[in-house]
Motif scaffolding. Structure first.
Motif, PDB file in Angstrom:
ATOM      1  N   GLY A 108      45.164  83.508  61.875  1.00 55.50           N
ATOM      2  CA  GLY A 108      45.188  82.061  61.459  1.00 55.50           C
ATOM      3  C   GLY A 108      44.174  81.494  61.902  1.00 55.50           C
ATOM      4  O   GLY A 108      43.559  80.366  61.500  1.00 55.50           O
ATOM      5  N   GLN A 109      43.275  82.099  62.864  1.00 54.82           N
ATOM      6  CA  GLN A 109      42.063  81.378  63.308  1.00 54.82           C
ATOM      7  C   GLN A 109      40.887  81.933  62.182  1.00 54.82           C
ATOM      8  O   GLN A 109      40.757  83.101  62.219  1.00 54.82           O
ATOM      9  N   ALA A 110      40.271  81.042  61.961  1.00 50.86           N
ATOM     10  CA  ALA A 110      39.171  81.540  60.826  1.00 50.86           C
ATOM     11  C   ALA A 110      38.052  82.278  61.331  1.00 50.86           C
ATOM     12  O   ALA A 110      37.717  82.319  62.734  1.00 50.86           O
ATOM     13  N   LYS A 111      37.528  83.304  60.672  1.00 53.82           N
ATOM     14  CA  LYS A 111      36.857  84.488  61.439  1.00 53.82           C
ATOM     15  C   LYS A 111      35.777  84.813  60.439  1.00 53.82           C
ATOM     16  O   LYS A 111      35.754  84.580  59.411  1.00 53.82           O
ATOM     17  N   LEU A 112      34.649  85.242  61.232  1.00 43.41           N
ATOM     18  CA  LEU A 112      33.461  85.966  60.361  1.00 43.41           C
ATOM     19  C   LEU A 112      33.582  87.461  60.909  1.00 43.41           C
ATOM     20  O   LEU A 112      33.708  87.869  61.871  1.00 43.41           O
ATOM     21  N   VAL A 113      33.561  88.152  59.591  1.00 48.49           N
ATOM     22  CA  VAL A 113      33.802  89.428  60.019  1.00 48.49           C
ATOM     23  C   VAL A 113      32.603  90.311  59.093  1.00 48.49           C
ATOM     24  O   VAL A 113      32.174  90.318  58.174  1.00 48.49           O
ATOM     25  N   LEU A 114      31.984  91.187  60.295  1.00 48.45           N
ATOM     26  CA  LEU A 114      30.905  91.950  59.600  1.00 48.45           C
ATOM     27  C   LEU A 114      31.301  93.250  59.125  1.00 48.45           C
ATOM     28  O   LEU A 114      31.877  94.229  59.417  1.00 48.45           O
ATOM     29  N   VAL A 115      31.119  93.331  57.494  1.00 46.47           N
ATOM     30  CA  VAL A 115      31.968  94.293  56.719  1.00 46.47           C
ATOM     31  C   VAL A 115      30.807  95.355  56.259  1.00 46.47           C
ATOM     32  O   VAL A 115      31.001  96.267  55.523  1.00 46.47           O
ATOM     33  N   GLY A 116      29.337  94.924  56.486  1.00 46.67           N
ATOM     34  CA  GLY A 116      28.378  95.791  55.870  1.00 46.67           C
ATOM     35  C   GLY A 116      26.893  95.728  56.606  1.00 46.67           C
ATOM     36  O   GLY A 116      26.524  94.604  57.209  1.00 46.67           O
ATOM     37  N   GLY A 117      26.432  97.098  56.837  1.00 46.65           N
ATOM     38  CA  GLY A 117      25.299  96.999  57.558  1.00 46.65           C
ATOM     39  C   GLY A 117      25.110  97.433  58.940  1.00 46.65           C
ATOM     40  O   GLY A 117      24.441  97.507  59.706  1.00 46.65           O
ATOM     41  N   GLY A 118      26.551  97.588  59.310  1.00 47.99           N
ATOM     42  CA  GLY A 118      26.759  97.834  60.673  1.00 47.99           C
ATOM     43  C   GLY A 118      28.336  98.071  61.025  1.00 47.99           C
ATOM     44  O   GLY A 118      29.080  97.981  60.031  1.00 47.99           O
ATOM     45  N   ASP A 119      28.690  98.229  62.291  1.00 43.74           N
ATOM     46  CA  ASP A 119      30.037  98.731  62.508  1.00 43.74           C
ATOM     47  C   ASP A 119      30.935  97.500  62.328  1.00 43.74           C
ATOM     48  O   ASP A 119      30.365  96.387  62.464  1.00 43.74           O
ATOM     49  N   LEU A 160      37.677  72.224  56.996  1.00 47.69           N
ATOM     50  CA  LEU A 160      37.015  72.993  56.116  1.00 47.69           C
ATOM     51  C   LEU A 160      35.709  73.770  57.012  1.00 47.69           C
ATOM     52  O   LEU A 160      35.399  73.043  58.069  1.00 47.69           O
ATOM     53  N   TYR A 161      35.096  74.677  56.576  1.00 45.03           N
ATOM     54  CA  TYR A 161      33.990  75.058  57.319  1.00 45.03           C
ATOM     55  C   TYR A 161      32.767  75.165  56.388  1.00 45.03           C
ATOM     56  O   TYR A 161      32.729  75.352  55.102  1.00 45.03           O
ATOM     57  N   ALA A 162      31.515  75.016  56.841  1.00 49.07           N
ATOM     58  CA  ALA A 162      30.184  74.700  55.795  1.00 49.07           C
ATOM     59  C   ALA A 162      29.196  75.525  56.566  1.00 49.07           C
ATOM     60  O   ALA A 162      29.023  75.645  57.667  1.00 49.07           O
ATOM     61  N   LEU A 163      28.506  76.397  55.666  1.00 49.65           N
ATOM     62  CA  LEU A 163      27.466  77.246  56.231  1.00 49.65           C
ATOM     63  C   LEU A 163      25.904  76.568  55.984  1.00 49.65           C
ATOM     64  O   LEU A 163      25.979  75.895  54.969  1.00 49.65           O
ATOM     65  N   LEU A 184      32.245  76.927  52.795  1.00 47.17           N
ATOM     66  CA  LEU A 184      32.611  78.087  52.338  1.00 47.17           C
ATOM     67  C   LEU A 184      34.169  78.081  51.981  1.00 47.17           C
ATOM     68  O   LEU A 184      35.096  77.439  52.283  1.00 47.17           O
ATOM     69  N   GLU A 185      34.511  79.287  51.374  1.00 45.48           N
ATOM     70  CA  GLU A 185      35.782  79.455  50.777  1.00 45.48           C
ATOM     71  C   GLU A 185      36.421  80.987  51.148  1.00 45.48           C
ATOM     72  O   GLU A 185      35.557  81.793  51.315  1.00 45.48           O
ATOM     73  N   GLN A 186      37.560  81.080  51.340  1.00 48.46           N
ATOM     74  CA  GLN A 186      38.205  82.368  51.537  1.00 48.46           C
ATOM     75  C   GLN A 186      37.640  83.594  50.828  1.00 48.46           C
ATOM     76  O   GLN A 186      37.488  83.138  49.585  1.00 48.46           O
TER      77      GLN A 186
END
Length: 206
Positions: A108-119, A160-163, A184-186
């Motif tokens: 439910g809390q917005a997250k940033l997920v590393l999915v490429g280039g590392g674990d 909302l979240y902005a980069l 940013l969007e989902q």
């Protein structure tokens, strides 16, 4: 009770209660650290254990030989029950209670997920600003050499979240397009050199 055991050559040399300790805790060869590891391969100020939204995490302080988890050097690691890391000749093992032992923030809390280039790594976004970069003071610290010390930040604006790119030399790309500032969007994919992050606005990790 959450605790950390310091082992060397298979023997437990010391044990520290994380539940009773005041975090952050510094780890290193220097006598001014909270946890002193006397080994030439350990940097004077090697790592830090700090609180996180998910419990505890360990952060490498630009050490010479790094913090090793599963045979890989990690700049930051969210700790979970039973996990261990290696620092020089020492092994740090963590026994975490339920209150401080969840590996990931609540759904439910917005997250940033590393999915490429590392674990795979999951970072909960704060209600204010979340800084991403190589700096030891970054909220999401990356070891990518082509990333800037302060590369970009994610700012919460209402719901909302902005980069916002922080003038990085090699740029920040959202869905393949270089961006200076973007709402940013989902499902948006954010690329920093060889790293790819997934923006999970709904908190669901892919």
């Amino acid at each position: 009770m959450s605790k950390m055991m310091v082992e060397r050559a298979g023997r437990v040399e010391s044990e520290l209660s994380l539940s009773d300790a005041t975090v952050p805790l510094t780890i290193g060869r220097g006598a001014d650290n909270d946890v002193v590891l006397l080994d030439p391969s350990v940097s004077r100020h090697h790592a830090r254990i700090e609180g996180s939204d998910s419990g505890y995490r360990i952060v490498d302080l630009d050490s010479g030989n790094g913090v090793i988890h599963d045979a890989q050097r990690v700049p930051v690691l969210d700790l979970f029950p039973g996990c261990s890391v290696e620092i020089g000749e020492f092994t740090l093992r963590f026994e975490l209670d339920e209150k401080k032992g969840e590996a990931e923030p609540e759904t439910g809390q917005a997250k940033l997920v590393l999915v490429g280039g590392g674990d795979l790594a999951v970072y909960a976004l704060s209600a204010g600003e979340t800084l991403v970069g190589r700096s030891s003071s970054a909220d999401v610290r990356v070891s990518e050499p082509l990333a800037s010390s302060s590369h970009f930040k994610i700012v919460k604006r209402g719901s909302l979240y902005a980069l916002i790119d922080l003038g990085s030399e090699n740029g920040t790309y959202v869905n393949g397009v270089r961006a200076r500032e973007k709402e940013l969007e989902q499902g948006d994919q954010i690329r920093v050199a060889g790293l790819t992050f997934y923006f999970a606005a709904d908190g669901n990790v892919p």
